[in-house]
Design an enzyme around this catalytic site. Structure first.
Site, mmCIF file in Angstrom:
data_model
loop_
_atom_site.group_PDB
_atom_site.id
_atom_site.type_symbol
_atom_site.label_atom_id
_atom_site.label_comp_id
_atom_site.label_asym_id
_atom_site.label_seq_id
_atom_site.Cartn_x
_atom_site.Cartn_y
_atom_site.Cartn_z
ATOM 1 N N HIS A 75 0.841 -1.198 0.000
ATOM 2 C CA HIS A 75 0.000 0.000 0.000
ATOM 3 C C HIS A 75 0.874 1.245 0.000
ATOM 4 O O HIS A 75 1.708 1.423 0.874
ATOM 5 C CB HIS A 75 -0.945 -0.003 1.207
ATOM 6 C CG HIS A 75 -2.141 -0.900 1.004
ATOM 7 N ND1 HIS A 75 -3.379 -0.620 1.509
ATOM 8 C CD2 HIS A 75 -2.265 -2.059 0.309
ATOM 9 C CE1 HIS A 75 -4.222 -1.582 1.138
ATOM 10 N NE2 HIS A 75 -3.574 -2.464 0.427
ATOM 11 N N TYR A 204 -9.244 5.592 7.448
ATOM 12 C CA TYR A 204 -9.404 5.934 8.861
ATOM 13 C C TYR A 204 -10.398 7.093 8.898
ATOM 14 O O TYR A 204 -10.100 8.162 8.355
ATOM 15 C CB TYR A 204 -8.073 6.396 9.463
ATOM 16 C CG TYR A 204 -7.038 5.295 9.618
ATOM 17 C CD1 TYR A 204 -6.284 4.849 8.543
ATOM 18 C CD2 TYR A 204 -6.808 4.713 10.872
ATOM 19 C CE1 TYR A 204 -5.321 3.851 8.697
ATOM 20 C CE2 TYR A 204 -5.845 3.713 11.038
ATOM 21 C CZ TYR A 204 -5.116 3.285 9.944
ATOM 22 O OH TYR A 204 -4.175 2.294 10.111
ATOM 23 N N PRO A 296 -4.714 0.325 18.637
ATOM 24 C CA PRO A 296 -4.421 -0.128 17.272
ATOM 25 C C PRO A 296 -4.440 0.964 16.197
ATOM 26 O O PRO A 296 -4.111 0.676 15.044
ATOM 27 C CB PRO A 296 -5.537 -1.151 16.997
ATOM 28 C CG PRO A 296 -6.639 -0.765 17.911
ATOM 29 C CD PRO A 296 -6.007 -0.172 19.127
ATOM 30 N N LYS A 300 0.632 -0.183 15.072
ATOM 31 C CA LYS A 300 2.004 -0.339 15.576
ATOM 32 C C LYS A 300 2.223 -1.544 16.488
ATOM 33 O O LYS A 300 3.350 -1.791 16.918
ATOM 34 C CB LYS A 300 2.431 0.943 16.324
ATOM 35 C CG LYS A 300 2.611 2.154 15.418
ATOM 36 C CD LYS A 300 3.880 2.026 14.583
ATOM 37 C CE LYS A 300 3.989 3.071 13.517
ATOM 38 N NZ LYS A 300 3.934 2.542 12.139
ATOM 39 N N TYR A 388 3.976 6.415 10.175
ATOM 40 C CA TYR A 388 3.096 5.309 9.772
ATOM 41 C C TYR A 388 3.894 4.209 9.074
ATOM 42 O O TYR A 388 3.678 3.019 9.331
ATOM 43 C CB TYR A 388 1.970 5.833 8.873
ATOM 44 C CG TYR A 388 0.862 4.820 8.681
ATOM 45 C CD1 TYR A 388 -0.180 4.720 9.599
ATOM 46 C CD2 TYR A 388 0.865 3.949 7.599
ATOM 47 C CE1 TYR A 388 -1.194 3.774 9.449
ATOM 48 C CE2 TYR A 388 -0.137 2.995 7.433
ATOM 49 C CZ TYR A 388 -1.166 2.919 8.363
ATOM 50 O OH TYR A 388 -2.162 1.984 8.208
HETATM 51 C C1 PHB Z 1 -6.545 -4.241 10.708
HETATM 52 O O1 PHB Z 1 -6.577 -4.489 9.497
HETATM 53 O O2 PHB Z 1 -6.986 -5.032 11.543
HETATM 54 C C2 PHB Z 1 -5.988 -2.938 11.144
HETATM 55 C C3 PHB Z 1 -5.381 -2.118 10.208
HETATM 56 C C4 PHB Z 1 -4.870 -0.896 10.611
HETATM 57 C C5 PHB Z 1 -4.965 -0.503 11.912
HETATM 58 C C6 PHB Z 1 -5.545 -1.338 12.855
HETATM 59 C C7 PHB Z 1 -6.062 -2.563 12.471
HETATM 60 O O3 PHB Z 1 -4.474 0.716 12.284
#
Ligand code: PHB
Ligand code: APR
Length: 393
Positions: A75, A204, A296, A300, A388
């Site tokens: 990505h 997000y 989450p 990280k 990130y």
């Molecule tokens: C996930 O795909 O479970 C996931 C992806 C990004 C995040 C947290 C969880 O920041």
């Protein structure tokens, strides 16, 4: 009691323990991994799935990258939706070429198990009553029971890679470690569904109704989350209710093309920041979730674990190959410096993107303008992007 010997006894067969075991094996260092659960149980846990480049490099070094390279998705960016307006974060452009790999932790763990098996690594599942002993001596050992029989493994070092609820950290006497913790007043309700992901990148989303995340495992498997109060129970959330809530937090055009379907997993996880210092007690080294937890939001968790393993691996190799223990002596300080940077980033992403209904209005105003500023400023987005994709080891 049967007694055996190894060089490094590793408690916990999650990604941290398995990755370390695999890396050390390739350098001729013997390990035994003791895991409380069955392999099926460990592989049944659904966890995050965004890997930093440093993690990807470690998987290559561990000779476990073949399937990840084939099936994982690179990505180059992700999206922040602010009150239903999409803003693209061009990770690759902002970092001068860095990207992340989307590949589930479950798959990482499966690949590590397969590699350990292929190379004849010793991973003991359903090891009960695991207990580290004599940690401050030159002759530490670990005891456990399996099928009702008692065992003892003598070793040079013990690695506590047994997650947040493991026995390793709890075996360190009070007063020898300090714990720092922050608990957030909400959790994430997550579902996994066999549907096409709504977007080719992660979204997000900050909205008036709270945070939401659109993630994926593959082009036929989606992972979605919504922020929920800690008092909510999974039973409160039918699939229909989940999909409606998710849609209400996304831009209309995204909600309109969201493919819904039955959930194949649904769970609520509380959000927590936690760090234990130092990450060493005598010849016991803590790594991964045993020593720290992040919320989450910054993806990280697994990456911070991999960073510990990187430092510990190099420290152990230098010790065995060259008799140089400086890497091991510096392990806790070095690992913690990067851990705290990931903590800061995770806390910041969480603070910026979630609803905090109990915060004073002034703080809420600042939160609104902070996100607006970050999205508009290239300097600010560059800082977000470099964190990130992962800071250098
Ligand atoms: C996930 O795909 O479970 C996931 C992806 C990004 C995040 C947290 C969880 O920041
Ligand atoms: N004895 C043996 N094994 C144990 C014990 C014990 N007393 N307690 C826990 N374990 C095992 C757990 O069953 C688990 O399989 O240790 C393993 C720890 O694995 P994880 O919790 O996955 O931790 P880690 O390997 O450090 O991986 C970090 O996991 O939680 C995520 O966000 C985190 O993605 C990150 C990753």
């Amino acid at each position: 009691m049967t007694v055996s010997k190894t060089q490094v006894a590793i408690i916990g067969g999650g990604p941290s323990g398995l990755l370390l075991s695999q890396l050390l094996h390739l350098k001729g260092i013997e390990t035994v991994v003791l895991e409380r659960q069955t392999r099926e149980y460990v592989l049944g846990r659904i966890r995050a799935g965004v890997l930093e480049r440093g993690f990807v490099a470690l998987m290559h070094e561990a000779q476990c990258a073949e399937r990840m390279d084939r099936e994982g998705e690179v990505h180059e960016g992700f999206v922040i939706s602010d009150n239903k307006v999409m803003h693209h974060i061009d990770l690759e452009g902002l970092t001068g070429g860095d990207t992340v790999m989307v590949y589930g932790q479950t798959e990482v763990t499966r690949d590590l198990y397969d590699a350990r098996e292929r190379m004849g690594g010793i991973v003991i599942h359903e090891a009960a009553d695991v207990q580290p002993h004599a940690m401050t001596t030159d002759a530490p050992y670990v005891t456990y029971t399996k099928d009702g029989e008692s065992h003892r493994i003598d070793c040079d070092f013990i690695v506590g890679a047994d997650g947040f609820h493991g026995v390793s950290r709890k075996s360190i006497p009070a007063g020898q470690i300090r714990e720092y913790e922050k608990v957030y007043p909400f959790g994430w309700l997550g579902i996994l569904s066999e549907t096409k992901p709504v977007h080719d990148e992660l979204i997000y989303a900050r909205s008036e109704r709270g945070f939401a995340l659109c993630s994926l495992r593959s082009q036929v498997l989606s992972r979605y989350y919504v922020q929920v109060p800690l008092t909510d129970k999974v039973e409160d959330w039918s699939d229909d209710r989940f999909w409606e809530e998710l849609k209400s937090r996304l831009p209309e055009e995204v909600a309109a093309r969201l493919e819904t379907g039955p959930s194949i997993e649904k769970s609520i996880a509380p959000l927590r920041s936690f760090v234990c210092e130092p990450m060493r007690y005598g010849n016991l080294f803590l790594a991964g979730d045993a020593a720290h937890i992040v919320p989450p939001t910054g993806a990280k968790g697994l990456n911070s674990a991999a960073s510990d393993i990187h430092y510990l691996y190099h420290g152990l190799v230098a010790h065995y190959a060259e008799g140089d223990s400086s890497g091991l002596d510096a392990y806790s300080d070095t690992a913690l410096r990067r851990v705290w940077k990931a903590q800061r980033f995770s806390w910041w992403m969480t603070s910026m993107l979630h609803n905090f209904p109990d915060h004073p209005e002034f703080d809420q105003k600042i939160q609104n303008i902070e996100l607006e500023y970050f999205l508009a400023s290239e300097a600010a987005r560059t800082s977000l992007a470099e964190n990130y994709v992962g800071l250098p080891f």
